[in-house]
Design an enzyme around this catalytic site. Sequence first.
Site, short mmCIF file in Angstrom:
data_model
loop_
_atom_site.label_atom_id
_atom_site.label_comp_id
_atom_site.label_asym_id
_atom_site.label_seq_id
_atom_site.Cartn_x
_atom_site.Cartn_y
_atom_site.Cartn_z
N ASP A 108 33.96 -1.14 -10.89
CA ASP A 108 34.89 -1.71 -11.88
C ASP A 108 36.20 -0.91 -11.96
O ASP A 108 37.29 -1.50 -12.04
CB ASP A 108 34.23 -1.76 -13.27
CG ASP A 108 33.38 -3.01 -13.45
OD1 ASP A 108 33.59 -3.99 -12.72
OD2 ASP A 108 32.50 -3.01 -14.34
N LYS A 165 23.29 -3.43 -16.42
CA LYS A 165 24.08 -2.36 -15.77
C LYS A 165 23.48 -0.97 -16.00
O LYS A 165 23.56 -0.11 -15.14
CB LYS A 165 25.52 -2.40 -16.27
CG LYS A 165 26.31 -3.60 -15.73
CD LYS A 165 27.77 -3.53 -16.10
CE LYS A 165 28.57 -4.61 -15.38
NZ LYS A 165 30.01 -4.52 -15.61
P1 NAP Z 1 30.73 -4.45 -24.01
O1 NAP Z 1 30.15 -3.30 -23.25
O2 NAP Z 1 29.86 -5.29 -24.85
O3 NAP Z 1 31.89 -3.82 -24.96
C1 NAP Z 1 32.61 -4.65 -25.82
C2 NAP Z 1 33.71 -3.85 -26.52
O4 NAP Z 1 34.50 -4.78 -27.25
C3 NAP Z 1 33.21 -2.81 -27.51
O5 NAP Z 1 34.10 -1.73 -27.52
C4 NAP Z 1 33.26 -3.58 -28.84
O6 NAP Z 1 33.48 -2.74 -29.95
C5 NAP Z 1 34.50 -4.42 -28.62
N1 NAP Z 1 34.46 -5.65 -29.42
C6 NAP Z 1 33.59 -6.68 -29.29
N2 NAP Z 1 33.90 -7.65 -30.17
C7 NAP Z 1 34.96 -7.20 -30.88
C8 NAP Z 1 35.73 -7.75 -31.93
N3 NAP Z 1 35.46 -8.96 -32.44
N4 NAP Z 1 36.77 -7.03 -32.42
C9 NAP Z 1 37.05 -5.80 -31.90
N5 NAP Z 1 36.36 -5.23 -30.91
C10 NAP Z 1 35.34 -5.92 -30.40
O7 NAP Z 1 31.49 -5.45 -23.04
P2 NAP Z 1 32.15 -5.13 -21.61
O8 NAP Z 1 31.14 -5.32 -20.56
O9 NAP Z 1 32.88 -3.83 -21.70
O10 NAP Z 1 33.19 -6.34 -21.46
C11 NAP Z 1 34.37 -6.37 -22.23
C12 NAP Z 1 35.29 -7.48 -21.69
O11 NAP Z 1 35.72 -7.13 -20.38
C13 NAP Z 1 34.62 -8.85 -21.58
O12 NAP Z 1 35.57 -9.84 -21.92
C14 NAP Z 1 34.28 -8.95 -20.11
O13 NAP Z 1 34.22 -10.27 -19.66
C15 NAP Z 1 35.48 -8.23 -19.50
N6 NAP Z 1 35.21 -7.70 -18.16
C16 NAP Z 1 36.03 -8.10 -17.14
C17 NAP Z 1 35.83 -7.61 -15.88
C18 NAP Z 1 36.75 -8.04 -14.77
O14 NAP Z 1 36.42 -7.80 -13.61
N7 NAP Z 1 37.88 -8.66 -15.08
C19 NAP Z 1 34.80 -6.68 -15.62
C20 NAP Z 1 33.98 -6.28 -16.69
C21 NAP Z 1 34.20 -6.81 -17.96
P3 NAP Z 1 32.26 -1.94 -30.65
O15 NAP Z 1 32.06 -0.71 -29.85
O16 NAP Z 1 32.79 -1.68 -32.02
O17 NAP Z 1 31.07 -2.88 -30.64
#
Ligand code: NAP
Length: 279
Positions: A112, A75
């Site tokens: 998004d 991305k």
């Molecule tokens: P990302 O950029 O990797 O960010 C992950 C976030 O989650 C960070 O803030 C991280 O905290 C936190 N995190 C990860 N593991 C954790 C844990 N064990 N305990 C507490 N916090 C934790 O991921 P992303 O792309 O934003 O995606 C996040 C979620 O949204 C995923 O499940 C993804 O599948 C979902 N999503 C859904 C859609 C949809 O259309 N429905 C679209 C996009 C994403 P730190 O900053 O401390 O590392």
Amino acid sequence: MTPRPAPTGVTVVTGVIGDPVYHSLSPILHNAAFAASDLDWTYVALPVAVGSGAEAVEAMRTLGIRGLSVTMPHKYAAAEAADRRSTDVEVLGAANCLVLDHDGLITAHNTDGAGFLDGLVAAAGQSVAGRSVLVFGAGGAARAVIVACARAGASEIVVVNRSEERGRAAVLLAGELGRLGSIAAVPDVEIVVNATPVGMGTDPSVPFDPVLLNPSHLVIDLIYDPWESGWLMGAREQGATVINGFPMLLHQAGAQFSLWTGRDAPTDEMERAVRQRID
Ligand code: NAP
């Protein structure tokens, strides 16, 4: 769904780049949209290794691929490698959609945030305007949700994140509406969003104990695999209104379809195609 004719010499090609992409629901959503709109277009999953995002963007131009969805880990590279960027991409630094325009230049978009807001309206007739929102997480999805909520008139945006530094950076996206908070703020807000992967797939953990939630809360988990996470089930048991991540997925895809084709997305047919596949 009506069977589609095989691709021809003039079929327009689109797809998704990411690693991994084999699990993606996007090919089902977009191919259903093309079929329902009677377009001779096709959408394929293209696995692109970490570090090769910029090359894939260049290949899009060379191969004449009209549209690409972009998922992790590309991305940020896609946003940078594109020739033009939408306002959301400028703000977020990340793109989830590329369009090869008629002038041969590639424009990066991020659908998004719009997908999140449109999903709330479609799934529950709800808006964030005038309401307080707590976002758990500060990654790519959380940042898109924060920007969208700020723009849509939320009254306050509380960011709760594991790492404070990333949390603080995400708060800045909300301007004066934003503040860094903790789970202790949950009872005081109206809308709670889980934008972390906590609870995804077979992970049994929860973002926080759903006992903190009550019937006045609107609770959105961006996860759609499982369809209803353990945390969302817990929120439902507390009497909260719950929405999974599918409406956002569907509507961010719908916005991409519109950017590529200039048409309204047939979201009912797109949703039906996914439900047929997973039911
Ligand atoms: P990302 O950029 O990797 O960010 C992950 C976030 O989650 C960070 O803030 C991280 O905290 C936190 N995190 C990860 N593991 C954790 C844990 N064990 N305990 C507490 N916090 C934790 O991921 P992303 O792309 O934003 O995606 C996040 C979620 O949204 C995923 O499940 C993804 O599948 C979902 N999503 C859904 C859609 C949809 O259309 N429905 C679209 C996009 C994403 P730190 O900053 O401390 O590392």
